[in-house]
Design an enzyme around this catalytic site. Structure first.
Site, PDB file in Angstrom:
ATOM      1  N   ARG A 297       0.810  -1.225   0.000  1.00 46.87           N
ATOM      2  CA  ARG A 297       0.000   0.000   0.000  1.00 46.87           C
ATOM      3  C   ARG A 297       0.847   1.281   0.000  1.00 46.87           C
ATOM      4  O   ARG A 297       0.570   2.209  -0.770  1.00 46.87           O
ATOM      5  CB  ARG A 297      -0.960  -0.020   1.188  1.00 46.87           C
ATOM      6  CG  ARG A 297      -2.020   1.076   1.151  1.00 46.87           C
ATOM      7  CD  ARG A 297      -2.966   0.940   2.324  1.00 46.87           C
ATOM      8  NE  ARG A 297      -3.677  -0.327   2.314  1.00 46.87           N
ATOM      9  CZ  ARG A 297      -4.826  -0.526   1.696  1.00 46.87           C
ATOM     10  NH1 ARG A 297      -5.404   0.451   1.041  1.00 46.87           N
ATOM     11  NH2 ARG A 297      -5.415  -1.708   1.747  1.00 46.87           N
TER      12      ARG A 297
ATOM     13  N   ARG B 200      -3.479  -7.780  11.368  1.00 50.40           N
ATOM     14  CA  ARG B 200      -2.785  -7.612  10.093  1.00 50.40           C
ATOM     15  C   ARG B 200      -1.579  -6.698  10.274  1.00 50.40           C
ATOM     16  O   ARG B 200      -1.631  -5.693  10.999  1.00 50.40           O
ATOM     17  CB  ARG B 200      -3.732  -7.047   9.039  1.00 50.40           C
ATOM     18  CG  ARG B 200      -4.406  -5.753   9.423  1.00 50.40           C
ATOM     19  CD  ARG B 200      -5.558  -5.387   8.523  1.00 50.40           C
ATOM     20  NE  ARG B 200      -5.154  -5.139   7.150  1.00 50.40           N
ATOM     21  CZ  ARG B 200      -5.995  -4.747   6.187  1.00 50.40           C
ATOM     22  NH1 ARG B 200      -7.290  -4.579   6.472  1.00 50.40           N
ATOM     23  NH2 ARG B 200      -5.561  -4.527   4.970  1.00 50.40           N
TER      24      ARG B 200
ATOM     25  N   ASP C 192     -14.771   3.172  -1.037  1.00 44.78           N
ATOM     26  CA  ASP C 192     -15.396   2.717   0.205  1.00 44.78           C
ATOM     27  C   ASP C 192     -16.561   3.591   0.638  1.00 44.78           C
ATOM     28  O   ASP C 192     -17.454   3.125   1.353  1.00 44.78           O
ATOM     29  CB  ASP C 192     -14.363   2.668   1.329  1.00 44.78           C
ATOM     30  CG  ASP C 192     -13.495   1.426   1.262  1.00 44.78           C
ATOM     31  OD1 ASP C 192     -13.819   0.513   0.487  1.00 44.78           O
ATOM     32  OD2 ASP C 192     -12.481   1.368   1.995  1.00 44.78           O
TER      33      ASP C 192
ATOM     34  N   ALA D 184      -9.718  -2.516  -3.694  1.00 45.44           N
ATOM     35  CA  ALA D 184      -8.891  -1.538  -4.404  1.00 45.44           C
ATOM     36  C   ALA D 184      -9.206  -1.527  -5.893  1.00 45.44           C
ATOM     37  O   ALA D 184      -9.300  -0.463  -6.519  1.00 45.44           O
ATOM     38  CB  ALA D 184      -7.413  -1.839  -4.175  1.00 45.44           C
TER      39      ALA D 184
END
Length: 482
Positions: A122, A203, A327, A340
């Site tokens: 990212r 995560r 989103d 994405a």
């Protein structure tokens, strides 16, 4: 390579204000600039976002980078194409490793790109977009949080209200500020209900050098003879884990039951000890997996609550001058693998609708903004909704306690469907603009073709979808997903 290497349309006189400097917002800025708009971007955070792990971006999104030669070159440098292997919770492998590229080639009708389905880190992907925006002179205004949206049909303007009370307006406002944005007040009138899925996910991504001195980890998570890394997906009762070591980064995640402590936030950290207490309860969980977890640096491990939101068909404001994107319009569970990609598809579709509408505007481009946003909404909703539904059901299939679980053996195959990979959101918008507009204005019949062939779209809710799936009844997931 300068901005002159990007072929830009003649300025069209339209102003576009984008709230949110995430991936969807930044690519929308690039594409709206490319089709001739004057673009401004406002971001609530005070500086560039550098956190986050990895995500998938399919060719239906990355194909559009061809318009940005320097960015396309940078994309080649930062993309990873790991192979995929499926494991039990004990670490025992029962499928793979298999190349995404090979799987793509066997299912393609011949129109899919030669490249596979890449993974990106990212921070690197975000930096690539920022570099391109800087080159074309589009500034990101950081530390400007949007707390409200407005529009005026008579003046043909829309705008935002910032925390200091100041107002900014434009011909079009794009709300790309995520699930916590304030655009719902104008678009939906009520907050979008969010319910816990019952799960959360630990995560993290950290430098691979932090595990390179541990021979147990490097031997277990080693590269293939051809140099490729392997992304391992582990499945078990009420859990799913991912381990991926590439040349730069060590990534792991673990989906688990939500105990009420997780939050839907990039700033909610937890301790390694909490995770180790959980893995101690997983039958057969191997010690080498705990070694990876123990290598995690302090204050980097997120505990992210996985929330469910029913799909919403309306992304545009009443006057059509505020449009939600990414989103803010449609959230995805990680099990969909498409969040994405769909945000980027949104960006290319919206810009194409604007360009097409401008070409038909007869010298009055600001008049066509509502048509452009409403057509975009119509063309995108059903496709996105199908993929949202897939994420919900796929989560259930990966839980080996579920009656519908395949342990992850087949679930990845849906990612390879031609209708997903070979879609071109820009071309689709241009080719279907007139028909969609005729449907909006005159009720002329219109059927989207960017969904699984043979599927008849039916509105759904998460509860209804799961109940129908449990009973084996037809759902929005019907049709040809190959």
């Amino acid at each position: 390579m300068s901005r002159l290497s990007v072929k830009r349309s003649e300025p069209n006189g339209l102003s576009v204000l984008i709230s949110g400097a995430g991936i969807g917002g930044l690519i929308t800025a690039l594409e709206c600039w490319r089709v001739g708009c004057n673009v401004q971007v406002f971001e609530r955070n005070k500086h560039t976002l550098t956190h986050g792990d990895s995500f998938t971006v399919g060719p239906s999104a990355t194909n559009g980078f061809k318009y940005w030669p320097e960015m396309q070159q940078r994309d080649d440098e930062i993309r990873y194409e790991p192979w995929l292997a499926i494991h039990h919770q004990t670490g025992e492998r029962f499928r793979g490793p298999i190349s995404f590229s090979e799987a793509n080639a066997t299912r393609s009708s011949g129109n899919a790109p030669a490249k596979g389905i890449p993974q990106y880190m990212r921070p690197q992907f975000h930096a690539m977009l920022l570099e391109q925006l800087e080159k074309i002179g589009v500034e990101i205004h950081y530390g400007h949080e949007v707390i409200d949206y407005f529009e005026d049909a008579e003046t043909k303007r829309a705008g935002v209200v910032l925390t200091d009370g100041s107002k900014l307006d434009a011909d079009l406002v794009v709300a790309a500020d995520g699930v916590r944005g304030a655009s719902w007040k104008l678009v939906a009138g009520i907050p979008v209900p969010a319910n816990s899925s019952g799960s959360a996910i630990w995560r993290v991504a950290f430098p691979a050098r932090l595990v390179e001195d541990d021979p147990v980890i490097t031997e277990r998570f080693k590269f293939l003879d051809n140099g490729n890394s392997v992304m391992e997906m582990w499945t078990g009762p009420d859990m799913m884990a991912v381990f991926w070591r590439n040349k730069d980064t060590m990534i792991w995640s673990l989906t688990h039951k939500d105990t009420g402590t997780a939050e839907e936030s990039w700033h909610h950290y937890t301790s390694v000890e909490e995770v180790l207490a959980y893995t101690a309860t997983i039958p057969g969980w191997p010690e080498y997996a705990n070694r990876v977890i123990q290598a995690t640096p302090p204050n980097t491990l997120l505990d992210w609550k996985l929330m469910w939101r029913n799909p919403r068909s309306q992304w545009t404001s009443p006057a059509g001058r505020v449009i939600q994107l990414g989103d803010a319009a449609h959230t995805f569970l990680p099990s969909s693998g498409n969040g994405a990609t769909q945000a980027i598809e949104d960006a290319f579709s919206l810009a194409a609708c604007i360009a097409t509408a401008v070409a038909k505007s007869e010298g009055k481009p600001t008049d066509i903004i509502p048509d452009a946003t409403r057509v975009h909404n119509l063309l995108r909703f059903e496709r996105v909704s199908c993929l949202q539904a897939f994420g919900v059901v796929n989560r259930d299939k990966r839980n080996t306690k579920s009656a519908h679980s395949d342990g992850g053996k087949k679930s990845a195959e849906k990612f390879l469907g031609r209708w997903i990979l070979e879609h071109n959101p820009e071309t689709y918008a241009k080719e279907n603009y007139d028909a969609a507009l005729a449907h909006i204005h005159h009720g002329v019949a219109f059927q989207n073709t960017n969904t699984p062939p043979g599927m008849i779209y039916k509105p759904w809710t998460i509860d209804g979808l799961l109940e129908a799936h449990e009973r084996g009844e037809p759902t929005v997931l019907d049709g040809d997903w190959s």
